[in-house]
Every structure is written in C-alpha cells, then in structure tokens.
Design a protein around this motif. Structure first.
Motif, PDB file in Angstrom:
ATOM      1  N   GLY A   1      -6.541  10.801   2.263  1.00 45.97           N
ATOM      2  CA  GLY A   1      -5.468   9.844   2.086  1.00 45.97           C
ATOM      3  C   GLY A   1      -5.558   9.206   0.713  1.00 45.97           C
TER       4      GLY A   1
ATOM      5  N   GLN B   1      -1.242   1.008  -8.004  1.00 43.96           N
ATOM      6  CA  GLN B   1       0.097   1.308  -7.478  1.00 43.96           C
ATOM      7  C   GLN B   1       1.060   1.769  -8.579  1.00 43.96           C
ATOM      8  OE1 GLN B   1       1.823  -2.173  -5.717  1.00 43.96           O
ATOM      9  NE2 GLN B   1       1.684  -3.414  -7.564  1.00 43.96           N
TER      10      GLN B   1
ATOM     11  N   ILE C   1     -10.469   8.648   2.056  1.00 37.65           N
ATOM     12  CA  ILE C   1      -9.565   7.804   1.296  1.00 37.65           C
ATOM     13  C   ILE C   1     -10.002   7.688  -0.151  1.00 37.65           C
ATOM     14  CG2 ILE C   1     -10.881   5.729   1.928  1.00 37.65           C
ATOM     15  CD1 ILE C   1      -8.270   4.177   1.932  1.00 37.65           C
TER      16      ILE C   1
ATOM     17  N   ARG D   1       3.882   2.410   2.098  1.00 36.91           N
ATOM     18  CA  ARG D   1       3.683   2.693   3.523  1.00 36.91           C
ATOM     19  C   ARG D   1       3.652   1.401   4.312  1.00 36.91           C
ATOM     20  NH1 ARG D   1      -1.444   6.211   5.447  1.00 36.91           N
ATOM     21  NH2 ARG D   1      -0.126   7.881   4.628  1.00 36.91           N
TER      22      ARG D   1
ATOM     23  N   GLY E   1       0.873   4.686   0.472  1.00 34.93           N
ATOM     24  CA  GLY E   1      -0.019   5.689   1.058  1.00 34.93           C
ATOM     25  C   GLY E   1       0.639   7.040   1.204  1.00 34.93           C
ATOM     26  N   THR E   2      -0.108   8.088   0.933  1.00 36.24           N
ATOM     27  CA  THR E   2       0.373   9.456   1.129  1.00 36.24           C
ATOM     28  C   THR E   2      -0.830  10.376   1.260  1.00 36.24           C
ATOM     29  OG1 THR E   2       1.839  11.176   0.259  1.00 36.24           O
ATOM     30  CG2 THR E   2       0.479  10.011  -1.339  1.00 36.24           C
ATOM     31  N   GLU E   3      -0.556  11.650   1.507  1.00 35.69           N
ATOM     32  CA  GLU E   3      -1.633  12.640   1.598  1.00 35.69           C
ATOM     33  C   GLU E   3      -1.785  13.362   0.272  1.00 35.69           C
ATOM     34  OE1 GLU E   3      -3.651  12.992   4.319  1.00 35.69           O
ATOM     35  OE2 GLU E   3      -2.528  11.244   5.002  1.00 35.69           O
TER      36      GLU E   3
ATOM     37  N   TYR F   1      -4.189   6.102  -1.595  1.00 33.60           N
ATOM     38  CA  TYR F   1      -3.528   4.803  -1.501  1.00 33.60           C
ATOM     39  C   TYR F   1      -3.322   4.236  -2.898  1.00 33.60           C
ATOM     40  CZ  TYR F   1      -4.358   4.504   3.555  1.00 33.60           C
ATOM     41  OH  TYR F   1      -4.344   4.736   4.902  1.00 33.60           O
TER      42      TYR F   1
ATOM     43  N   LEU G   1      -8.492   5.291  -3.830  1.00 29.07           N
ATOM     44  CA  LEU G   1      -7.550   4.273  -4.282  1.00 29.07           C
ATOM     45  C   LEU G   1      -7.205   4.486  -5.750  1.00 29.07           C
ATOM     46  CD1 LEU G   1      -9.316   1.055  -2.875  1.00 29.07           C
ATOM     47  CD2 LEU G   1      -7.696   2.531  -1.683  1.00 29.07           C
TER      48      LEU G   1
ATOM     49  N   ASN H   1      -9.563   4.483   7.738  1.00 32.94           N
ATOM     50  CA  ASN H   1      -8.961   5.805   7.511  1.00 32.94           C
ATOM     51  C   ASN H   1     -10.012   6.908   7.632  1.00 32.94           C
ATOM     52  OD1 ASN H   1      -6.334   6.995   6.927  1.00 32.94           O
ATOM     53  ND2 ASN H   1      -7.304   7.834   5.111  1.00 32.94           N
TER      54      ASN H   1
ATOM     55  N   ILE I   1       0.858  -1.188   0.000  1.00 32.94           N
ATOM     56  CA  ILE I   1       0.000   0.000   0.000  1.00 32.94           C
ATOM     57  C   ILE I   1       0.893   1.236   0.000  1.00 32.94           C
ATOM     58  CG2 ILE I   1      -1.796   1.268   1.242  1.00 32.94           C
ATOM     59  CD1 ILE I   1      -2.630  -1.387   2.527  1.00 32.94           C
TER      60      ILE I   1
END
Length: 774
Positions: free
Chosen positions: A496, A585, A580, A598, A485-487, A498, A582, A576, A483
C-alpha cells in the motif's frame, strides 16, 4: 468389518473427517479468491481493458489513444452520484453510454440528451420502482431527476448492485452536456486484438499498451487477485487440519487396539491352523486399507458438500439468491483420498505390528497380558499422586491405573491436544481484539471521512472537504490528515502506498508507530522537511528489499515509476499489515496523478457523540461518509471475529472427534481390565466401589488433560506468534485464563458422559468367567 457396527462407524467417521477437511481446506482458498474475482469478471462484461486519462485533464478523445494491440473501442462518461435520500447514504455510478441493450427485461435506452436511465430489476424491486418512475440523484451537489425507461437483469455491469451502491446507465449526451466534456470520455473499454489470453499474457499486453501511450493509461478488467493475505489464512487452516488429524490418528489406533483385543481368539485360531504372524498382520492392514477406501470415498463426497456450503456462505451476493459456482477440483479430491489412505494405514500399523510379539499359546487360550511401558514423567507424577491419595482407595487405584494403562493416557492425549488447540484459538481471538482496540486507542483522531468520490469539478472533493473542516471552529486544524492511498510496487513487491501530509499524519499515528519518539524523531523530520522524492518504508519491507536508510528504491503506481530515497524506516506493526510506505501527498498528486484522498482523519474540540450528526450532514452533500473512531474500532473487531469463528470450527471438530474417541477408549480400557476388576471383586470390591474407581480414573484423566493442556497452549501461542511474525504481521498472543475454566468444565462433562457405558457394563462382571484359567 461388519461384525461391530460401532467400531465400523468410528473408523469410517475418523477417516472420512480427515479426507473431507483436507478437500475443504485445499478448495477454500480458491473459493475465497472467486468470491472476489467473480463480481469483477461479471462487471467487465466480456471486455479486456479499461482506459482512462493519464494527465491532469480527466477527459480525453479517442484520437488520443494509440490503438496498437486493441480493438472494439467504446467510450463512456462515468460519474459518481448520490441518491437523494433523507434516511441513508446511497451511492450510484452513473455510466453515460451512447446505447445499451444487453440483458434487458423491460424497456430500453434511446440515444438522446434527455434524462432517461436504466437500472437493474434487483434495485427496482428493493426500492419499489418501475418503468416510468423518477430517481432523484445529487450530481456534484446539484439535484437531478432521472426517468426510469428500462429494467435490466442483475448481470454484467449490474451484477454488483447492492442496496446502498448500484449502477445507473444514462445517456452519454446528458452527461456530456452537464459536464461540458465536448464529446470526450473519461473511460473507454476495449478488447485486445489477440483472443483467449492467459492472465500472464494479459499483463504483457497491458504493459505494451501503456508503453505505447502517454496521455492515457490502461487497466486490465480481468481482475488479478493478490492472494498474499490469504496465504496466512491457508496456513492456519492447515495447522487446524493437522490438529484434527492428530486426534484422528489416536482414535484409529485406539479402535485397532480394540479390534485386536476382541479378535484374540480368532487370531489364535488362525495361528493354530498355520497362519503366520506376518499373514495376520497383512490381513489386518488390508482391512485398514478397506476402511480407508470407504472413508475416503465418503469423505470426498462430504468434503465437496462442505465446500459447496462454504461457497454459498461466502458468496458476496447470497442475500439476492446469487451464489458463486462451485468448482470441484479433481486434484484436490485425489490428494484428500490419498491423504486418508496414508493416514489410516499409518495409524493402524502401530497396534498391528505388535502382533509379532504375541505368544501363540497365550493367544489361543485368550490369556494375552497387556504390558505397557510408562514414561519417566508419568511415573514421577503418578508416584506423587499415589502418595497424596494413599488414604483414598478409589483415587489411589485410579492414579495407579493411569500409570499402567496406555489407553487412559491416550484419553489424556486426545483431550489435551483438542483443549490446547481451543485455548490457543481463544487466546488468539482475545489477543487480536485487544490489539485492535489498543491500536485504535493509540491513533490520534476522532473521525474518519471515507468513500470520497471525484466530482470532476475544478476543485477536488478532498480539497472541498478540507476547506470545510478548516472553517469549522470545533475541528483542530493541525489534526486534519488526508491520506491518498492506493496500491503500488516497491522494487517490484506489492504494498500500500500512502500520500500524506507529514506533520498531521505523524501526529495521527505517533502513539502507535512513534514517529516523534527519540528513535525516529530525526529521521521523520527529514521526511517532513524534504522537498525531494523521499519515502518512509516499514521495517518488514526494508528487510524484504535488503535496504537501509539512504538507499534508493523504485516506486511504481499506475504504471508510473519513480526513484525515492529512504529517510525513515519504521515499524508499522499491524497497521495495513505492515505492507505500507509513505510519500508526501504533493508527490502523490504530481507524480502519480491521484486527485482524491482515500480518507481524511481529524480531531475535534468537543465531545464526539454530540457531533456525529453534524459531520454526517456535512459529508453527505459530497457523497462521502464519516465514522467515529469508536465505530471503526467496533467494525474491525467484528470483522476479525468472523475469521476467528472459522478457525474455531476446526478446534471444535477436534474436540468433538476426541469425545468420540474417548467413548471408544474407555470401552477398550474396561474390556482389557475385566480380569483386573474380577480380582478386585473377589477380594471385596462391590459394584459401588467399581463405579467409583472407573469414574475416578476417568475424572483424573480429564483433570490431567486440563493441567497439561495449559503449557502446551502456551507453546502453541508462541508458535502462532512466530508464524504471524514470519508473515510480517507481528501480533502478541496472550494466554486467556478465563477459557481454561469454561472449556475445562466442557472436557469434564465429556468424560462423565463417556464413562456411563463403562459404568453400566461394570455391573455384569462374572468373577468365575473372568478367572476360570486362574
């Protein structure tokens, strides 16, 4: 004011408490925010902006930077590493600098390519190190021996040092040679050419810098804390404050009823000398104002003291004797004082205005009868109770007295409100624990690898870990879910972001969200199959943005903006906090440049308990950590328990204040009914039966408060559910029946203790003195 010390204390205490809690509630969020921002400000060491690579190549040179708007550039090489310690995982942040001479206590760092280093005195003391000692670290899995040549104060870049994570300053040339950086940097700090910028101006300067640069990207070191999550905490704090204030209002009203009852002859004397009822009312209101002023002054001091204590308690580095600075906001104090004065005058006004209904003659000879209206429900319930206990004199009279005495009903109100608040908080705490446990039970994974740090090697640490997991016969290969993950911002709203492997992530979260259930299956399959820019968003954000399936949104991460098409809208519930979205990736890597995940979740074939040590050893060499699902579940439950304890404090304060008010009300009730007790004594009621009657009616108040508090607590729970839903954190709040027994017994105990004073005074009733006018 000074005639009755007990009444004076009770009034001042109630007003003081209301003011103090208001000041503390207003200041608490600022304190929470500072506990986050202060370490970041210290770590910035007075610099404005940090610059890093915006390309796949992590190193860059100063000439790659467009320096418009910035000055005083200092380049570094930042390198995460792990202390070579057999017992525990300890992280270090190696900062390769060309020089460092700030806040030194002992020694120095001379520019060279050797392995000299500086650590903070705090860490040196904890690890029993001194100048000249060695510090062994693992850099990209390779062991290196550093020589400590200087100790610095725990300030600036060393401010955030902790036992298991601290900063080490090393020579730039050492890391330059080790990493083959060719004189480049992976981090440059600088100042803006404009000085004394406000937070908004800092954001504008940052946007200008990033617009002027393609190869690098800047981040403001002035930490911009997003307090959206704390708005919920603040709202709940104000709800708790409201409950305490309702209790205080009832107490202040009760005390002023007692004041007026005790002063009837004095009031009569005033009236006989020509004082009008309005004049008497104004004098009593002025007295209420004086109480308010005194209470507000004391409350302001107590509130500031409480805020200072809270600041110390939530200071992130209190274990090192470092506490955040306490800031007393004059506006908060002024609001608290005004609130206390208004509360006092409002509470006192109701009993004072009843003076206009008094007859002067009756007042002068102290023969004022208290006639109070009774509600329909009260008449109905007491009527049923009276019929049930007609054979028991004490219980029959107790039920009838509740029907006729507003003070006894006031006791029921005090206890009911306080008990209902406690039952709701206990229910919320239990429900939150159940929700957290249930959520973890629904998630399909056994272990979660976290704290994945970039080794700056050709292959990312994430890919290295995934390869090891795929080669492990005990790991289910199709369950490995990295995952990234970042802001980020979705059409300007923070959330968030992902980056996930769609199939594995869908399996990981399916039981909780239902990606493969019939309602979402077809939509989520589009997310799996599509090679375009597609996105999954939460229902709460679809509502916020007024978007539906097929619409496009703009996703911004690291100042890079791209358009995505919505293919799935899912209810992420509390995952979260629902904040969130998605994306694939691969899109996260290619479009936004994220190199390391993350976390990585995975399932195993064998029993997890026997595999803990194996995966701890595997991740340690990469500087990562691993936790089992059970460990993460327990950690989350403990974190939530801390927050609920803070909210519970308000409910316990309300119950404590209610207990003081009940002491007062029982005393008032007995004084107002002395003649009634005298009449019953004259027709045969002895001391024992008087005691039984007083105890019976007070016990009946306790029982009624418990019964009435249950439906009110249900209503509170519904209100809390609605509040959480409006904040996009939906959570069912289920009533906890066990709490009724525990806190019901507490309420009964309070009433028994409060009755002791009235029981003692009942022994000394004089029939002749009370009935002399009859």
């Amino acid at each position: 004011m000074l005639e009755k010390k007990g009444r004076l204390f009770l009034l001042i205490f109630s007003i003081m408490l209301s003011c103090a809690l208001m000041v503390m509630s207003l200041g608490l969020i600022d304190t929470i925010v500072e506990s986050f921002t202060e370490p970041m400000k210290k770590a910035a060491a007075g610099r404005d902006i940090a610059i890093s690579s915006n390309t796949e190549e992590i190193f860059f040179k100063e000439e790659d930077i467009n320096k418009t708007g910035i000055k005083n550039l200092d380049g570094e090489i930042d390198m995460p590493a792990v202390v070579d310690d057999e017992d525990e995982m300890i992280y270090t942040n190696l900062r390769g600098m060309k020089s460092y001479d700030k806040d030194m206590i002992e020694g120095s760092l001379k520019s060279s390519d050797n392995t000299d280093c500086i650590i903070s005195k705090r860490i040196a003391d904890e690890r029993k190190l001194k100048v000249g000692d060695k510090l062994n670290v693992l850099i990209s899995g390779e062991k290196k021996e550093l020589k400590i040549t200087g100790l610095a104060t725990a300030d600036g870049i060393f401010y955030s040092d902790e036992t298991k994570q601290f900063t080490v300053v090393v020579n730039y040339e050492f890391l330059n040679k080790l990493l083959n950086a060719n004189g480049a940097y992976n981090r440059v700090v600088a100042d803006y050419t404009k000085d004394n910028l406000s937070p908004d101006e800092l954001d504008k300067e940052l946007k200008k810098f990033n617009k002027n640069n393609e190869k690098v990207i800047g981040t403001n070191l002035e930490y911009n804390y997003d307090s959206e999550g704390d708005n919920m905490i603040q709202t709940i704090l104000y709800i708790m404050l409201g409950i305490v204030c309702v209790v205080c209002v009832l107490i202040i009203r009760g005390v002023f009823r007692l004041i007026i009852t005790e002063r009837m002859q004095t009031i009569g004397t005033f009236m006989s000398q020509g004082a009008t009822k309005k004049k008497v009312q104004r004098m009593l209101l002025l007295e209420a104002f004086l109480y308010a002023v005194v209470g507000a002054i004391i409350g302001s001091v107590v509130g500031c003291g409480g805020l200072a204590i809270l600041t110390r308690l939530i200071s992130p580095y209190k274990k090192y004797g470092i506490y955040n600075e306490v800031h007393f906001n004059p506006v908060h104090i002024a609001i608290g004082c005004a609130f206390a004065v208004i509360l006092s005058l409002y509470s006192a006004h109701a009993p004072i205005r009843k003076i206009k209904k008094l007859q002067v003659k009756e007042v002068i000879i102290n023969r004022v009868e208290v006639h109070e209206k009774t509600g329909i429900i009260t008449r109905f319930l007491t009527g049923i109770g009276a019929k049930l206990f007609r054979g028991n004199t004490s219980m029959f009279l107790a039920i009838n007295n509740i029907r006729t005495s507003k003070l006894l009903r006031s006791n029921i109100k005090l206890l009911t409100i306080s008990l209902a608040a406690i039952l709701s908080i206990v229910s919320s705490s239990t429900s939150m624990t159940d929700v957290v446990v249930g959520a973890y039970e629904d998630m399909e994974y056994d272990y979660d690898i976290g704290n994945i740090i970039d080794s700056n090697a050709t292959q990312s640490t994430t890919d290295s870990l995934i390869n090891e997991l795929k080669n492990d016969k005990n790991v289910k290969a199709d369950s490995i879910s990295p995952i990234y993950g970042t802001e980020g911002k979705l059409n300007g709203k923070s959330l968030g972001v992902y980056g996930v492997e769609p199939k594995a992530y869908g399996r990981y979260l399916n039981s909780y969200v239902g990606f493969y259930e019939k309602d979402l299956k077809d939509d989520y399959q589009k997310f799996i199959d599509s090679k375009d820019n597609v996105i999954v968003i939460s229902t709460s954000y679809a509502k916020k943005l007024d978007k539906k399936l097929g619409d496009t949104v703009k996703l911004t991460v690291n100042e890079k903006e791209n358009e995505f098409k919505i293919v799935t809208i899912a209810d992420f519930k509390l995952y979260n906090s629902g904040m969130i979205c998605l994306i694939n990736q691969e899109k996260m890597k290619s479009l936004y440049g994220l190199r390391e995940a993350r976390g990585i979740t995975f399932e195993i074939v064998k029993d997890g308990a026997s595999m803990d040590k194996k995966y701890q050893q595997m991740t340690k060499k990469y500087g990562a950590t691993v936790r089992s699902k059970e460990e993460e579940k327990q950690l989350n439950v403990e974190n939530n328990a801390v927050m609920m304890k803070m909210f519970s404090a308000f409910a316990y304060i309300a119950l404590g204040v209610a207990a003081i008010g009940i002491f007062n009300n029982i005393t008032i009730c007995f004084m107002q009914r002395r003649k009634e007790f005298a009449v019953m004594t004259s027709v045969g009621m002895n001391k024992s039966k008087r005691r039984n009657l007083i105890l019976a009616e007070n016990m009946m108040c306790a029982v009624w408060s418990v019964i009435v508090a249950i439906p009110i607590a249900f209503a509170f729970n519904i209100g809390i559910e609605s509040l959480l839903k409006s904040m996009d954190t939906p959570m069912p709040v289920n009533f906890d029946p066990k709490a009724v027994l525990v806190y019901g017994l507490v309420v009964i105990g309070i009433v028994i203790v409060a009755s002791l004073s009235a029981l003692k005074k009942s022994k000394n009733i004089s029939v002749i003195a009370e009935l002399k006018y009859e």
